[in-house]
Design a protein around this motif. Structure first.
Motif, mmCIF file in Angstrom:
data_model
loop_
_atom_site.group_PDB
_atom_site.id
_atom_site.type_symbol
_atom_site.label_atom_id
_atom_site.label_comp_id
_atom_site.label_asym_id
_atom_site.label_seq_id
_atom_site.Cartn_x
_atom_site.Cartn_y
_atom_site.Cartn_z
ATOM 1 N N THR A 56 0.901 -1.312 -0.034
ATOM 2 C CA THR A 56 0.213 0.036 -0.028
ATOM 3 C C THR A 56 0.879 1.300 -0.129
ATOM 4 O O THR A 56 1.839 1.315 0.627
ATOM 5 N N VAL A 57 0.459 2.005 -0.681
ATOM 6 C CA VAL A 57 1.254 3.544 -0.887
ATOM 7 C C VAL A 57 0.115 4.678 -0.455
ATOM 8 O O VAL A 57 -1.145 4.602 -1.403
ATOM 9 N N THR A 58 0.168 5.263 0.524
ATOM 10 C CA THR A 58 -0.909 6.451 0.859
ATOM 11 C C THR A 58 0.011 7.641 1.179
ATOM 12 O O THR A 58 1.111 7.669 1.289
ATOM 13 N N SER A 59 -0.978 8.792 0.937
ATOM 14 C CA SER A 59 -0.304 10.077 1.016
ATOM 15 C C SER A 59 -1.754 11.145 1.308
ATOM 16 O O SER A 59 -2.740 10.707 0.765
ATOM 17 N N ALA A 60 -1.417 12.173 2.213
ATOM 18 C CA ALA A 60 -2.477 13.061 2.283
ATOM 19 C C ALA A 60 -2.492 13.956 0.949
ATOM 20 O O ALA A 60 -1.482 13.972 0.111
ATOM 21 N N PHE A 61 -3.597 14.673 0.819
ATOM 22 C CA PHE A 61 -3.639 15.318 -0.585
ATOM 23 C C PHE A 61 -2.722 16.791 0.005
ATOM 24 O O PHE A 61 -2.288 17.143 -1.317
ATOM 25 N N THR A 71 4.132 3.788 3.504
ATOM 26 C CA THR A 71 3.832 2.361 2.959
ATOM 27 C C THR A 71 3.578 1.211 3.767
ATOM 28 O O THR A 71 4.042 1.475 5.114
ATOM 29 N N GLY A 72 3.010 0.421 3.328
ATOM 30 C CA GLY A 72 2.395 -0.917 4.183
ATOM 31 C C GLY A 72 2.857 -2.155 3.259
ATOM 32 O O GLY A 72 2.711 -2.004 2.057
ATOM 33 N N LYS A 73 3.150 -3.181 3.808
ATOM 34 C CA LYS A 73 3.365 -4.337 2.977
ATOM 35 C C LYS A 73 3.170 -5.729 3.714
ATOM 36 O O LYS A 73 3.355 -5.580 4.958
ATOM 37 N N ASP A 74 2.680 -6.555 3.030
ATOM 38 C CA ASP A 74 2.652 -8.308 3.500
ATOM 39 C C ASP A 74 2.876 -9.240 2.472
ATOM 40 O O ASP A 74 2.799 -8.443 0.964
ATOM 41 N N GLU A 75 2.984 -10.145 2.511
ATOM 42 C CA GLU A 75 3.270 -11.245 1.411
ATOM 43 C C GLU A 75 2.889 -12.504 2.056
ATOM 44 O O GLU A 75 2.953 -12.561 3.089
ATOM 45 N N PHE A 76 2.629 -13.699 1.229
ATOM 46 C CA PHE A 76 2.779 -14.715 1.568
ATOM 47 C C PHE A 76 3.335 -15.716 0.269
ATOM 48 O O PHE A 76 3.171 -15.505 -0.552
ATOM 49 N N ILE A 77 3.800 -16.825 0.883
ATOM 50 C CA ILE A 77 4.237 -17.772 -0.168
ATOM 51 C C ILE A 77 3.942 -19.168 0.235
ATOM 52 O O ILE A 77 3.727 -19.480 1.429
ATOM 53 N N PHE A 78 3.759 -19.642 -1.134
ATOM 54 C CA PHE A 78 2.985 -20.930 -0.942
ATOM 55 C C PHE A 78 3.734 -21.997 -2.056
ATOM 56 O O PHE A 78 4.063 -21.405 -2.957
ATOM 57 N N PRO A 79 3.533 -23.175 -1.844
ATOM 58 C CA PRO A 79 4.072 -24.188 -2.949
ATOM 59 C C PRO A 79 3.224 -24.171 -3.871
ATOM 60 O O PRO A 79 2.043 -23.995 -4.232
ATOM 61 N N PHE A 80 3.835 -24.368 -5.207
ATOM 62 C CA PHE A 80 3.383 -24.253 -6.601
ATOM 63 C C PHE A 80 2.876 -25.940 -6.830
ATOM 64 O O PHE A 80 3.665 -26.808 -7.276
ATOM 65 N N ILE A 81 1.724 -26.234 -6.079
ATOM 66 C CA ILE A 81 1.227 -27.624 -6.204
ATOM 67 C C ILE A 81 -0.190 -27.382 -6.917
ATOM 68 O O ILE A 81 -0.770 -26.829 -7.077
ATOM 69 N N ASN A 82 -0.665 -28.889 -7.218
ATOM 70 C CA ASN A 82 -1.895 -29.019 -7.686
ATOM 71 C C ASN A 82 -2.818 -29.568 -6.567
ATOM 72 O O ASN A 82 -3.363 -30.650 -6.465
ATOM 73 N N LYS A 83 -3.265 -28.601 -5.727
ATOM 74 C CA LYS A 83 -4.187 -28.769 -4.578
ATOM 75 C C LYS A 83 -4.685 -27.550 -4.195
ATOM 76 O O LYS A 83 -4.010 -26.482 -4.457
ATOM 77 N N LEU A 84 -5.952 -27.448 -3.928
ATOM 78 C CA LEU A 84 -6.559 -26.490 -3.522
ATOM 79 C C LEU A 84 -6.173 -25.885 -2.294
ATOM 80 O O LEU A 84 -6.116 -26.351 -1.016
ATOM 81 N N LEU A 85 -5.892 -24.562 -2.212
ATOM 82 C CA LEU A 85 -5.505 -23.829 -0.925
ATOM 83 C C LEU A 85 -6.451 -22.924 -0.495
ATOM 84 O O LEU A 85 -7.001 -22.200 -1.394
ATOM 85 N N PRO A 86 -6.798 -23.096 0.776
ATOM 86 C CA PRO A 86 -7.734 -21.990 1.317
ATOM 87 C C PRO A 86 -7.466 -20.354 1.018
ATOM 88 O O PRO A 86 -6.245 -20.023 0.606
ATOM 89 N N ALA A 87 -8.439 -19.555 1.114
ATOM 90 C CA ALA A 87 -8.526 -18.390 0.877
ATOM 91 C C ALA A 87 -7.573 -17.679 2.086
ATOM 92 O O ALA A 87 -7.359 -18.415 2.855
ATOM 93 N N LYS A 88 -6.976 -16.713 1.694
ATOM 94 C CA LYS A 88 -5.909 -15.874 2.442
ATOM 95 C C LYS A 88 -6.373 -14.421 2.588
ATOM 96 O O LYS A 88 -7.085 -13.453 1.636
#
Length: 134
Positions: A56-61, A71-88
């Motif tokens: 995220t990038v934010t600024s006052a006018f 700024t704010g940031k987050d990330e997630f890493i997951f395996p590249f597999i043939n399996k249904l992964l839950p919502a995040k």
């Protein structure tokens, strides 16, 4: 959606539902739907992991001093597999105030042969939401 890497389109590489919500108090929630990585993500050959980054990038006018851009940031890493992964759900604290403008960016990276790919033809990124904070 505004593509940041003009060589590729995020929508061609990440076929999953994405929802962005302003939770108030400077917090932005990004919900990424359930997915089967093999079916929902276009990736280079020999990909073993995928990383979805949210920024995220934010600024006052009328920004002042060092608080001009936050700024704010987050990330997630997951395996590249043939399996249904839950919502995040990712919750980012933007530190923004009411009426500040906000941009939400999503980027995808791939781990191939043990290394994170840095070739632009495999780095989709786009602004997926923009507006004013509540």
């Amino acid at each position: 959606m505004c593509q940041l890497n003009t060589a590729i389109d995020l929508r061609d590489f990440l076929n999953v539902d994405i929802a962005v919500k302003d939770n108030g108090g400077g917090r932005v929630e990004v919900a990424i739907g359930e997915m089967n990585p093999i079916r929902n993500i276009k990736a280079p050959a020999r990909t073993t992991e995928v990383k979805i980054k949210v920024l995220t990038v934010t600024s006052a006018f009328e920004p002042k001093g060092s608080e001009a851009v936050k700024t704010g940031k987050d990330e997630f890493i997951f395996p590249f597999i043939n399996k249904l992964l839950p919502a995040k759900r990712l919750l980012l604290n933007t530190r923004a105030k009411t009426n500040d403008m906000v941009l939400v960016v999503i980027a995808v990276e791939y781990k191939v042969n043990g290394l994170w790919v840095t070739d632009l033809q495999h780095l989709p990124a786009a602004i997926v939401a923009m507006g004013r904070m509540e």
